[in-house]
Design a protein around this motif. Structure first.
Motif, PDB file in Angstrom:
ATOM      1  N   LEU A  59       0.834  -1.206   0.000  1.00 42.25           N
ATOM      2  CA  LEU A  59       0.000   0.000   0.000  1.00 42.25           C
ATOM      3  C   LEU A  59       0.870   1.257   0.000  1.00 42.25           C
ATOM      4  CD1 LEU A  59      -2.735   1.437   0.191  1.00 42.25           C
ATOM      5  CD2 LEU A  59      -2.597   1.189   2.688  1.00 42.25           C
ATOM      6  N   ILE A  60       1.923   1.241   0.783  1.00 42.48           N
ATOM      7  CA  ILE A  60       2.819   2.403   0.843  1.00 42.48           C
ATOM      8  C   ILE A  60       3.460   2.658  -0.525  1.00 42.48           C
ATOM      9  CG2 ILE A  60       4.988   3.250   1.844  1.00 42.48           C
ATOM     10  CD1 ILE A  60       4.077   1.687   4.429  1.00 42.48           C
ATOM     11  N   ASN A  61       3.852   1.601  -1.195  1.00 38.92           N
ATOM     12  CA  ASN A  61       4.401   1.755  -2.553  1.00 38.92           C
ATOM     13  C   ASN A  61       3.374   2.348  -3.503  1.00 38.92           C
ATOM     14  OD1 ASN A  61       6.975   0.791  -2.011  1.00 38.92           O
ATOM     15  ND2 ASN A  61       6.439  -1.340  -2.448  1.00 38.92           N
ATOM     16  N   GLU A  62       2.142   1.888  -3.371  1.00 37.23           N
ATOM     17  CA  GLU A  62       1.058   2.391  -4.227  1.00 37.23           C
ATOM     18  C   GLU A  62       0.832   3.879  -3.986  1.00 37.23           C
ATOM     19  OE1 GLU A  62      -3.757   1.782  -4.341  1.00 37.23           O
ATOM     20  OE2 GLU A  62      -2.521  -0.018  -4.059  1.00 37.23           O
ATOM     21  N   ILE A  63       0.853   4.284  -2.731  1.00 33.78           N
ATOM     22  CA  ILE A  63       0.653   5.697  -2.399  1.00 33.78           C
ATOM     23  C   ILE A  63       1.824   6.538  -2.919  1.00 33.78           C
ATOM     24  CG2 ILE A  63       0.472   7.350  -0.494  1.00 33.78           C
ATOM     25  CD1 ILE A  63      -0.965   5.119   1.097  1.00 33.78           C
ATOM     26  N   LEU A  64       3.034   6.030  -2.769  1.00 40.18           N
ATOM     27  CA  LEU A  64       4.199   6.763  -3.260  1.00 40.18           C
ATOM     28  C   LEU A  64       4.167   6.924  -4.774  1.00 40.18           C
ATOM     29  CD1 LEU A  64       7.026   5.296  -0.986  1.00 40.18           C
ATOM     30  CD2 LEU A  64       6.213   7.663  -1.014  1.00 40.18           C
ATOM     31  N   GLU A  65       3.711   5.905  -5.480  1.00 40.90           N
ATOM     32  CA  GLU A  65       3.602   6.005  -6.936  1.00 40.90           C
ATOM     33  C   GLU A  65       2.596   7.083  -7.324  1.00 40.90           C
ATOM     34  OE1 GLU A  65       5.409   4.638  -9.433  1.00 40.90           O
ATOM     35  OE2 GLU A  65       6.668   4.060  -7.737  1.00 40.90           O
ATOM     36  N   LYS A  66       1.488   7.142  -6.587  1.00 39.05           N
ATOM     37  CA  LYS A  66       0.503   8.196  -6.842  1.00 39.05           C
ATOM     38  C   LYS A  66       1.112   9.570  -6.545  1.00 39.05           C
ATOM     39  CE  LYS A  66      -4.015   9.993  -5.464  1.00 39.05           C
ATOM     40  NZ  LYS A  66      -5.224   9.809  -4.619  1.00 39.05           N
ATOM     41  N   ALA A  67       1.851   9.661  -5.438  1.00 37.01           N
ATOM     42  CA  ALA A  67       2.443  10.939  -5.045  1.00 37.01           C
ATOM     43  C   ALA A  67       3.435  11.444  -6.087  1.00 37.01           C
ATOM     44  CB  ALA A  67       3.126  10.791  -3.690  1.00 37.01           C
ATOM     45  N   LYS A  68       4.106  10.519  -6.781  1.00 37.45           N
ATOM     46  CA  LYS A  68       5.102  10.916  -7.778  1.00 37.45           C
ATOM     47  C   LYS A  68       4.483  11.643  -8.969  1.00 37.45           C
ATOM     48  CE  LYS A  68       8.313   7.208  -6.585  1.00 37.45           C
ATOM     49  NZ  LYS A  68       8.888   5.893  -6.975  1.00 37.45           N
ATOM     50  N   LYS A  69       3.165  11.567  -9.111  1.00 39.40           N
ATOM     51  CA  LYS A  69       2.482  12.282 -10.192  1.00 39.40           C
ATOM     52  C   LYS A  69       2.306  13.765  -9.881  1.00 39.40           C
ATOM     53  CE  LYS A  69      -0.008   8.110 -11.605  1.00 39.40           C
ATOM     54  NZ  LYS A  69      -1.351   7.450 -11.724  1.00 39.40           N
ATOM     55  N   ARG A  70       2.678  14.169  -8.655  1.00 38.93           N
ATOM     56  CA  ARG A  70       2.638  15.582  -8.251  1.00 38.93           C
ATOM     57  C   ARG A  70       1.232  16.164  -8.242  1.00 38.93           C
ATOM     58  NH1 ARG A  70       7.563  13.217  -8.669  1.00 38.93           N
ATOM     59  NH2 ARG A  70       9.308  14.693  -8.732  1.00 38.93           N
ATOM     60  N   LYS A  71       0.223  15.336  -8.004  1.00 39.40           N
ATOM     61  CA  LYS A  71      -1.158  15.811  -7.946  1.00 39.40           C
ATOM     62  C   LYS A  71      -1.692  15.833  -6.519  1.00 39.40           C
ATOM     63  CE  LYS A  71      -1.379  16.045 -12.450  1.00 39.40           C
ATOM     64  NZ  LYS A  71      -1.363  17.365 -13.136  1.00 39.40           N
ATOM     65  N   GLY A  72      -0.860  15.462  -5.561  1.00 43.18           N
ATOM     66  CA  GLY A  72      -1.277  15.470  -4.177  1.00 43.18           C
ATOM     67  C   GLY A  72      -1.864  14.146  -3.733  1.00 43.18           C
ATOM     68  N   LEU A  73      -2.194  14.065  -2.437  1.00 39.92           N
ATOM     69  CA  LEU A  73      -2.759  12.857  -1.851  1.00 39.92           C
ATOM     70  C   LEU A  73      -3.982  13.197  -1.017  1.00 39.92           C
ATOM     71  CD1 LEU A  73       0.479  11.115  -0.488  1.00 39.92           C
ATOM     72  CD2 LEU A  73      -0.753  10.549  -2.609  1.00 39.92           C
ATOM     73  N   GLU A  74      -4.872  12.211  -0.866  1.00 38.15           N
ATOM     74  CA  GLU A  74      -5.969  12.328   0.083  1.00 38.15           C
ATOM     75  C   GLU A  74      -5.398  12.227   1.496  1.00 38.15           C
ATOM     76  OE1 GLU A  74      -9.468  12.537  -0.681  1.00 38.15           O
ATOM     77  OE2 GLU A  74      -8.630  13.095  -2.634  1.00 38.15           O
ATOM     78  N   HIS A  75      -6.164  12.737   2.482  1.00 38.74           N
ATOM     79  CA  HIS A  75      -5.653  12.767   3.847  1.00 38.74           C
ATOM     80  C   HIS A  75      -5.357  11.364   4.387  1.00 38.74           C
ATOM     81  CE1 HIS A  75     -10.086  12.551   4.256  1.00 38.74           C
ATOM     82  NE2 HIS A  75      -9.850  11.827   5.338  1.00 38.74           N
ATOM     83  N   ARG A  76      -6.146  10.365   3.992  1.00 40.69           N
ATOM     84  CA  ARG A  76      -5.880   8.997   4.471  1.00 40.69           C
ATOM     85  C   ARG A  76      -4.577   8.455   3.906  1.00 40.69           C
ATOM     86  NH1 ARG A  76     -10.911   5.047   5.823  1.00 40.69           N
ATOM     87  NH2 ARG A  76     -12.093   6.543   7.062  1.00 40.69           N
ATOM     88  N   GLU A  77      -4.328   8.749   2.655  1.00 39.81           N
ATOM     89  CA  GLU A  77      -3.087   8.286   2.036  1.00 39.81           C
ATOM     90  C   GLU A  77      -1.877   8.945   2.701  1.00 39.81           C
ATOM     91  OE1 GLU A  77      -4.851   7.658  -2.485  1.00 39.81           O
ATOM     92  OE2 GLU A  77      -4.285   9.662  -1.784  1.00 39.81           O
ATOM     93  N   ALA A  78      -1.984  10.249   2.912  1.00 38.56           N
ATOM     94  CA  ALA A  78      -0.879  10.962   3.544  1.00 38.56           C
ATOM     95  C   ALA A  78      -0.652  10.488   4.973  1.00 38.56           C
ATOM     96  CB  ALA A  78      -1.159  12.464   3.528  1.00 38.56           C
ATOM     97  N   MET A  79      -1.742  10.134   5.639  1.00 33.56           N
ATOM     98  CA  MET A  79      -1.629   9.650   7.015  1.00 33.56           C
ATOM     99  C   MET A  79      -0.878   8.320   7.071  1.00 33.56           C
ATOM    100  SD  MET A  79      -2.706  10.865   9.978  1.00 33.56           S
ATOM    101  CE  MET A  79      -1.399  10.298  11.070  1.00 33.56           C
ATOM    102  N   VAL A  80      -1.074   7.480   6.081  1.00 29.08           N
ATOM    103  CA  VAL A  80      -0.334   6.209   6.009  1.00 29.08           C
ATOM    104  C   VAL A  80       1.155   6.478   5.880  1.00 29.08           C
ATOM    105  CG1 VAL A  80       0.062   4.122   4.638  1.00 29.08           C
ATOM    106  CG2 VAL A  80      -2.274   4.877   5.093  1.00 29.08           C
ATOM    107  N   LEU A  81       1.520   7.454   5.046  1.00 35.12           N
ATOM    108  CA  LEU A  81       2.937   7.794   4.898  1.00 35.12           C
ATOM    109  C   LEU A  81       3.502   8.349   6.205  1.00 35.12           C
ATOM    110  CD1 LEU A  81       3.200   9.430   1.356  1.00 35.12           C
ATOM    111  CD2 LEU A  81       3.413   7.019   2.017  1.00 35.12           C
ATOM    112  N   LEU A  82       2.723   9.176   6.893  1.00 34.97           N
ATOM    113  CA  LEU A  82       3.202   9.733   8.152  1.00 34.97           C
ATOM    114  C   LEU A  82       3.437   8.640   9.192  1.00 34.97           C
ATOM    115  CD1 LEU A  82       3.869  12.376   9.667  1.00 34.97           C
ATOM    116  CD2 LEU A  82       1.495  12.395  10.468  1.00 34.97           C
ATOM    117  N   ASP A  83       2.564   7.630   9.199  1.00 32.77           N
ATOM    118  CA  ASP A  83       2.673   6.543  10.176  1.00 32.77           C
ATOM    119  C   ASP A  83       3.673   5.463   9.765  1.00 32.77           C
ATOM    120  OD1 ASP A  83       0.912   7.673  11.912  1.00 32.77           O
ATOM    121  OD2 ASP A  83      -0.603   6.103  11.808  1.00 32.77           O
ATOM    122  N   CYS A  84       4.069   5.468   8.508  1.00 31.15           N
ATOM    123  CA  CYS A  84       4.965   4.419   8.009  1.00 31.15           C
ATOM    124  C   CYS A  84       6.208   4.296   8.887  1.00 31.15           C
ATOM    125  CB  CYS A  84       5.376   4.739   6.568  1.00 31.15           C
ATOM    126  SG  CYS A  84       6.688   3.683   5.922  1.00 31.15           S
TER     127      CYS A  84
END
Length: 474
Positions: free
Chosen positions: A36-61
């Protein structure tokens, strides 16, 4: 997933407690979920931002390898959107009269031993000249909430005074305003006065904690305070700045609420926050930060900055002199794009430093370096200190600024303007060492200006600045 309405302009809808609790539980359950973290990072690399739940996963990683990827991505996104520019500003405290009872702020009404002050227009003039003589072009106007001592008419008169002062080569080109939540009518008046960004910190998004921390005064009203940005935008202010005071409540809750607020502004008004500030509670008169048991260490703070940058790539991020030089240097790499320099948090502190027994400051400053020292330091780190305010002057605000920023086109404006305003600072205010470093930096940066025609104009203007000509605007 809990259903909530981010387009609603009711605070308890767009900052929904149940949604935040679900978000925190979801992130905690997935902090080891590498797929899941890899999936979120791939989305983040598009430079379009993240939803708060996705960003929260990265913060807790808590996977160290992935955390290093998070930091590297945040640094790259910062470069992609803001390059190596760092915008400079200073706060200007007009008055510390306040009728609120905020338990974390020395301005609270029950504090009887703080020195209460309010600047006259002549005193404001002297403060502004002192700031101009440092080289500042952008101010953040600050005042306590007191309808008798600090009515909107006083704020408006003060803005008019600030803009009217031209001293030597100095001029304050943009006044951002950080005052208490107010009415749509008053926001219209601020817009007409020519302010830049309207800034208001939520302090904490946790409603129950908010009401305990603000036991008395108009600021006690959680909904009225939280919905202030909606009223500001209704009043025509299209650049707004949000933030929380980390340390008042659990940082994970605040992080989720902050991103939900950004999502709400984007969904309801089509424009997210122009800036996000990340202050931490600091010692001040009558305030001991150790009383608040939700403080965060520097490592956690750095990760918060990185995850905000990834989640809201377009926003400007602000860090003040609350933080030490070492801390500021660390987060500059991870997302911060605006910093203060040579700041005084006392009323009238730029003209006359206060005696120890005459304290009117809102908080203790950790980075006490002069503006020249901060500019010198930034350039040695490879950054371009920018005093530019051209976007406000040219109407590149709100959705117009955001469209340019999100597409990456804003650098075509900002990079040359940063170099011109830096050259202006170097010629007018810098020490000999700072001027030398800065002129060498400008020479290295000119080839990085993207368009040949822009470079030609830039070089002509840089020469005009050196010759003392100032017939262009930035």
């Amino acid at each position: 997933m809990y259903q909530y309405d981010r387009k609603s302009c009711k605070a308890e809808e767009f900052i929904n407690h149940e949604e935040i609790l679900e978000t925190l539980a979801y992130a905690e359950a997935n902090r080891h979920n590498e797929a899941l973290i890899n999936e979120i990072l791939e989305k983040a690399k598009k430079r379009k931002g993240l939803e708060h739940r996705e960003a929260m996963v990265l913060l807790d990683c808590d996977i160290e390898e992935k955390n290093q990827e998070i930091y590297a991505l945040a640094e790259q996104i910062k470069k992609d959107f803001y390059g190596n520019r760092i915008v400079m500003f200073a706060p200007l405290y007009l008055s510390n009269y306040c009728i609120n009872g905020c338990v974390y702020c020395p301005y609270h009404a029950k504090n009887k031993h703080i020195s209460r002050k309010k600047l006259s227009q002549e005193e404001i003039r002297r403060e502004v000249i002192a700031l101009q003589d440092m080289g500042h072009k952008r101010l953040a106007l600050e005042t306590g909430e007191d309808p008798v001592h600090n009515p909107i008419e006083y704020v408006l008169e003060s803005i008019k005074t600030i803009y009217s002062i031209k001293h030597k080569n100095g001029a304050i080109r943009r006044v951002n305003v950080n005052i208490a939540a107010t009415t749509v009518e008053n926001y219209r008046k601020l817009k007409e006065a020519g302010i830049g960004t309207y800034i208001l910190f939520q302090e904490t998004y946790h409603k129950e904690s908010y009401e305990k921390l603000h036991p008395t005064g108009p600021k006690h009203d959680y909904a009225y305070h939280t919905e202030a940005m909606d009223r500001a935008m209704e009043g025509g202010i299209d650049d707004v700045g949000i933030g929380v005071l980390f340390g008042l409540e659990l940082y994970r809750y605040e992080f989720a609420g902050l991103l939900m607020h950004a999502e709400h502004l984007e969904a309801a008004h089509g424009v997210g926050p122009h800036t996000i500030s990340v202050p931490r509670i600091r010692r001040a008169d009558d305030i001991d930060p150790d009383v608040f048991d939700n403080g965060i260490d520097d490592d956690t703070f750095a990760k918060i900055v990185a995850c905000i940058r990834i989640a809201v790539p377009y926003t400007g991020m602000i860090i003040s002199t609350r933080e030490s030089a070492a801390c500021r240097e660390r987060v500059l790499h991870l997302g911060v794009s605006q910093i203060s320099g040579g700041s005084k948090t006392s009323v009238g502190g730029y003209v006359e430093p206060e005696a120890e027994d005459d304290n009117s400051a809102q908080f203790d400053v950790s980075d006490n370096r002069s503006l020249d020292e901060v500019v010198n330091w930034l350039m040695r780190l490879g950054y371009i200190p920018s005093f530019c305010t051209a976007c406000y002057r040219e109407g590149r605000t709100g959705d117009r600024f955001m469209s340019l920023c999100k597409s990456g086109q804003i650098q075509n404006c900002c990079h040359p303007n940063a170099l011109m305003t830096l050259k202006e600072y170097l010629m007018d205010y810098a020490s000999e060492d700072t001027r030398k470093i800065g002129l060498e930096l400008i020479e290295r940066e000119i080839p990085n200006v993207p368009r040949e025609k822009t470079r030609e104009i830039l070089e002509r203007h840089l020469k005009e600045i050196e010759e003392g000509q100032r017939d262009f605007r930035f």
